[in-house]
Design a protein around this motif. Structure first.
Motif, PDB file in Angstrom:
ATOM      1  N   UNK A 259      46.903  60.005  40.518  1.00 41.17           N
ATOM      2  CA  UNK A 259      47.755  61.108  40.965  1.00 41.17           C
ATOM      3  C   UNK A 259      49.129  60.657  41.448  1.00 41.17           C
ATOM      4  N   UNK A 260      49.204  59.408  41.965  1.00 43.00           N
ATOM      5  CA  UNK A 260      50.490  58.860  42.415  1.00 43.00           C
ATOM      6  C   UNK A 260      50.593  57.400  41.995  1.00 43.00           C
ATOM      7  N   UNK A 261      51.762  56.810  42.237  1.00 41.95           N
ATOM      8  CA  UNK A 261      51.966  55.394  41.921  1.00 41.95           C
ATOM      9  C   UNK A 261      51.053  54.496  42.756  1.00 41.95           C
ATOM     10  N   UNK A 262      50.683  54.948  43.935  1.00 42.68           N
ATOM     11  CA  UNK A 262      49.821  54.123  44.787  1.00 42.68           C
ATOM     12  C   UNK A 262      48.476  53.883  44.111  1.00 42.68           C
ATOM     13  N   UNK A 263      47.879  54.937  43.571  1.00 46.98           N
ATOM     14  CA  UNK A 263      46.595  54.772  42.877  1.00 46.98           C
ATOM     15  C   UNK A 263      46.763  53.909  41.629  1.00 46.98           C
ATOM     16  N   UNK A 264      47.916  54.002  40.974  1.00 48.34           N
ATOM     17  CA  UNK A 264      48.162  53.179  39.782  1.00 48.34           C
ATOM     18  C   UNK A 264      48.204  51.698  40.149  1.00 48.34           C
ATOM     19  N   UNK A 265      48.933  51.365  41.214  1.00 44.64           N
ATOM     20  CA  UNK A 265      49.031  49.958  41.632  1.00 44.64           C
ATOM     21  C   UNK A 265      47.676  49.467  42.137  1.00 44.64           C
ATOM     22  N   UNK A 266      46.943  50.316  42.849  1.00 50.26           N
ATOM     23  CA  UNK A 266      45.591  49.945  43.299  1.00 50.26           C
ATOM     24  C   UNK A 266      44.696  49.661  42.098  1.00 50.26           C
ATOM     25  N   UNK A 267      44.814  50.464  41.052  1.00 51.48           N
ATOM     26  CA  UNK A 267      44.002  50.266  39.848  1.00 51.48           C
ATOM     27  C   UNK A 267      44.340  48.938  39.172  1.00 51.48           C
ATOM     28  N   UNK A 268      45.631  48.607  39.130  1.00 48.71           N
ATOM     29  CA  UNK A 268      46.049  47.343  38.524  1.00 48.71           C
ATOM     30  C   UNK A 268      45.498  46.161  39.321  1.00 48.71           C
ATOM     31  N   UNK A 269      45.641  46.198  40.631  1.00 50.69           N
ATOM     32  CA  UNK A 269      45.161  45.100  41.472  1.00 50.69           C
ATOM     33  C   UNK A 269      43.650  44.946  41.365  1.00 50.69           C
ATOM     34  N   UNK A 270      42.944  46.077  41.279  1.00 55.58           N
ATOM     35  CA  UNK A 270      41.495  46.031  41.117  1.00 55.58           C
ATOM     36  C   UNK A 270      41.108  45.420  39.778  1.00 55.58           C
ATOM     37  N   UNK A 271      41.836  45.787  38.724  1.00 54.86           N
ATOM     38  CA  UNK A 271      41.553  45.254  37.383  1.00 54.86           C
ATOM     39  C   UNK A 271      41.843  43.762  37.300  1.00 54.86           C
ATOM     40  N   UNK A 272      42.877  43.316  38.015  1.00 50.48           N
ATOM     41  CA  UNK A 272      43.217  41.885  38.016  1.00 50.48           C
ATOM     42  C   UNK A 272      42.181  41.035  38.741  1.00 50.48           C
ATOM     43  N   UNK A 273      41.472  41.649  39.693  1.00 50.47           N
ATOM     44  CA  UNK A 273      40.592  40.868  40.586  1.00 50.47           C
ATOM     45  C   UNK A 273      39.101  41.127  40.395  1.00 50.47           C
ATOM     46  N   UNK A 274      38.738  42.072  39.511  1.00 54.60           N
ATOM     47  CA  UNK A 274      37.314  42.360  39.336  1.00 54.60           C
ATOM     48  C   UNK A 274      37.043  42.913  37.946  1.00 54.60           C
ATOM     49  N   UNK A 275      35.778  42.884  37.572  1.00 54.29           N
ATOM     50  CA  UNK A 275      35.369  43.460  36.300  1.00 54.29           C
ATOM     51  C   UNK A 275      35.757  42.622  35.091  1.00 54.29           C
ATOM     52  N   UNK A 276      35.728  43.264  33.946  1.00 52.00           N
ATOM     53  CA  UNK A 276      35.949  42.556  32.680  1.00 52.00           C
ATOM     54  C   UNK A 276      37.333  41.947  32.569  1.00 52.00           C
ATOM     55  N   UNK A 277      38.352  42.609  33.141  1.00 51.00           N
ATOM     56  CA  UNK A 277      39.731  42.129  33.016  1.00 51.00           C
ATOM     57  C   UNK A 277      40.161  41.168  34.098  1.00 51.00           C
ATOM     58  N   UNK A 278      39.223  40.687  34.908  1.00 52.61           N
ATOM     59  CA  UNK A 278      39.537  39.813  36.042  1.00 52.61           C
ATOM     60  C   UNK A 278      40.217  38.517  35.598  1.00 52.61           C
ATOM     61  N   UNK A 279      41.323  38.173  36.278  1.00 54.44           N
ATOM     62  CA  UNK A 279      42.013  36.899  36.004  1.00 54.44           C
ATOM     63  C   UNK A 279      42.241  36.083  37.275  1.00 54.44           C
ATOM     64  N   UNK A 280      42.103  36.726  38.445  1.00 54.29           N
ATOM     65  CA  UNK A 280      42.211  36.016  39.731  1.00 54.29           C
ATOM     66  C   UNK A 280      41.090  36.493  40.647  1.00 54.29           C
ATOM     67  N   UNK A 281      40.770  35.699  41.659  1.00 53.54           N
ATOM     68  CA  UNK A 281      39.660  36.028  42.551  1.00 53.54           C
ATOM     69  C   UNK A 281      40.019  37.089  43.586  1.00 53.54           C
ATOM     70  N   UNK A 282      41.287  37.072  44.024  1.00 58.92           N
ATOM     71  CA  UNK A 282      41.683  37.965  45.106  1.00 58.92           C
ATOM     72  C   UNK A 282      43.179  38.228  45.027  1.00 58.92           C
ATOM     73  N   UNK A 283      43.610  39.352  45.597  1.00 58.90           N
ATOM     74  CA  UNK A 283      45.046  39.609  45.635  1.00 58.90           C
ATOM     75  C   UNK A 283      45.757  38.591  46.519  1.00 58.90           C
ATOM     76  N   UNK A 284      44.997  37.874  47.339  1.00 62.71           N
ATOM     77  CA  UNK A 284      45.599  36.801  48.149  1.00 62.71           C
ATOM     78  C   UNK A 284      46.128  35.669  47.279  1.00 62.71           C
ATOM     79  N   UNK A 285      45.633  35.606  46.018  1.00 61.16           N
ATOM     80  CA  UNK A 285      46.136  34.584  45.093  1.00 61.16           C
ATOM     81  C   UNK A 285      47.568  34.883  44.660  1.00 61.16           C
TER      82      UNK A 285
END
Length: 399
Positions: free
Chosen positions: A57-83
């Motif tokens: 619904x907003x850019x906040x949910x979009x960025x949250x979705x990207x960070x979640x995809x980067x750190x979990x599930x099939x598209x994971x490339x890093x362990x945590x956003x702390x990386x």
């Protein structure tokens, strides 16, 4: 350093996760249809792709979705956003206030808000991306990399309009230019290909749905085609480019338009789309031309002629040329446009080799004849690397 690169638009958000030191991209993608339903396209591990339908619904949910995809599930490339060590943001308009990339703080955001009238479609989304990242990743440094910064080296006689001078002093009405990260990257690559760092005269043609040309002397921009806004300059996908004020006034009177309606036409319904009546995508228009569509032929000829005029004027501004560069989706892939632009430029030392020009490649290459006095390069642009590298430099220097 692992840098999260963000390019926030009004209803879309492009991203990339990169280590600029080793020039390695870990993931990239785009969120589309923000505020409508939401689609996330995620590329990772070189050849893997994901397409996810996620409510945004907003850019906040979009960025949250990207960070979640980067750190979990099939598209994971890093362990945590702390990386993630830093966030680099594409910022469209920095006015005269920002001549280089800068660490984001309250003052920077407030200054960008004051510049919103110069980029009402872009700056609000850029600012929003910065504020959301500050909220979701507190303590992480954010860096703004401005499209306009590279062009701040233009001399006053190049960037001023011949309007009453107080229009500049009161309102900042002048030429600013855009696509600066691309012009910076490509002109520097050209200097390396020339194997010269000094006394270089380079013309960069960034050609895509949005297009601009720049004249670069010794790595510094001395002129560019876009102006106060991106509508000035070349004919583009849906933008008109240069149109006389009298023609605009006449159209408004004839059609009983407001200035907002006229500008909407100039930005969204003109250019390649307006002339061809077919599409804003040059590939479709080239196909139409090959099938005998006369309006498509006209659009193609107009695109090439407009570019050629700017190239010729910038050869004059630079007192010669050492390299003419083509980049962007059209510049890198449309051999016919390059051929039409270079036709007849032999007297300026630019002689195109038709065989080299028609060979497709994803790497930088010289398409001039061996005997050409000046070089003609096709150089894939990499704006994300510029943003990531600038972010690395700014954050490192601030520590």
């Amino acid at each position: 350093m692992l840098v999260f690169i963000l390019n926030a638009g009004s209803s879309s958000l492009k991203y990339q996760l990169m280590n600029p030191i080793i020039k390695k991209v870990f993931a990239s993608g785009i969120c589309e249809r923000i505020g409508i339903d939401g689609v996330l396209k995620h590329e990772y591990s070189e050849d893997k792709e994901l397409k996810l339908d996620i409510a945004m619904p907003t850019h906040k949910e979009a960025i949250e979705a990207v960070l979640s995809t980067l750190t979990s599930g099939e598209g994971k490339v890093i362990d945590s956003i702390n990386d993630i060590e830093a966030i680099g943001h594409r910022a469209v308009h920095g006015g005269e206030e920002f001549s280089a990339s800068i660490l984001v703080n309250d003052r920077v955001i407030e200054t960008m808000k004051k510049l919103i009238p110069l980029a009402p479609l872009h700056n609000p989304a850029n600012i929003l991306g910065m504020e959301i990242c500050q909220e979701l990743m507190p303590g992480k440094p954010n860096v703004a990399v401005f499209d306009t910064a590279f062009h701040q080296t233009m001399p006053d006689y190049a960037y001023m309009y011949a309007l009453p001078y107080d229009q500049y002093t009161k309102h900042g009405i002048r030429k600013y230019g855009f696509h600066g990260t691309s012009h910076f990257f490509v002109s520097n690559e050209a200097r390396q290909m020339l194997d010269r760092k000094h006394n270089t005269r380079i013309i960069v043609c960034h050609l895509g749905n949005g297009s601009s040309v720049s004249a670069v002397h010794d790595g510094k921009c001395i002129d560019t085609s876009m102006g106060l806004t991106p509508v000035q300059g070349l004919m583009m996908g849906t933008r008109s480019g240069d149109v006389g004020a009298g023609a605009l006034q006449y159209m408004m009177h004839q059609e009983n338009m407001t200035i907002e309606e006229a500008l909407d036409i100039m930005n969204k319904k003109s250019g390649i789309l307006g002339i061809s009546g077919k599409s804003s995508d040059l590939r479709e228009v080239l196909e139409g031309m090959q099938n005998g569509d006369e309006r498509c032929r006209l659009a193609v000829d107009m695109v090439a002629y407009n570019i050629k005029k700017y190239v010729g004027s910038y050869v004059a501004a630079l007192d010669g040329v050492d390299a003419l560069c083509f980049t962007g989706g059209i510049g890198e892939n449309a051999a016919l446009i390059r051929e039409k632009v270079c036709a007849g430029l032999d007297a300026m030392g630019l002689v195109l080799d038709p065989v080299k020009n028609n060979k497709r490649s994803k790497v930088a290459r010289d398409i001039a004849t061996n005997g050409s006095a000046s070089r003609i390069f096709v150089i894939p642009t990499n704006e994300e690397y510029v943003i990531a590298n600038d972010t690395f430099k700014v954050v490192t220097e601030s520590r």
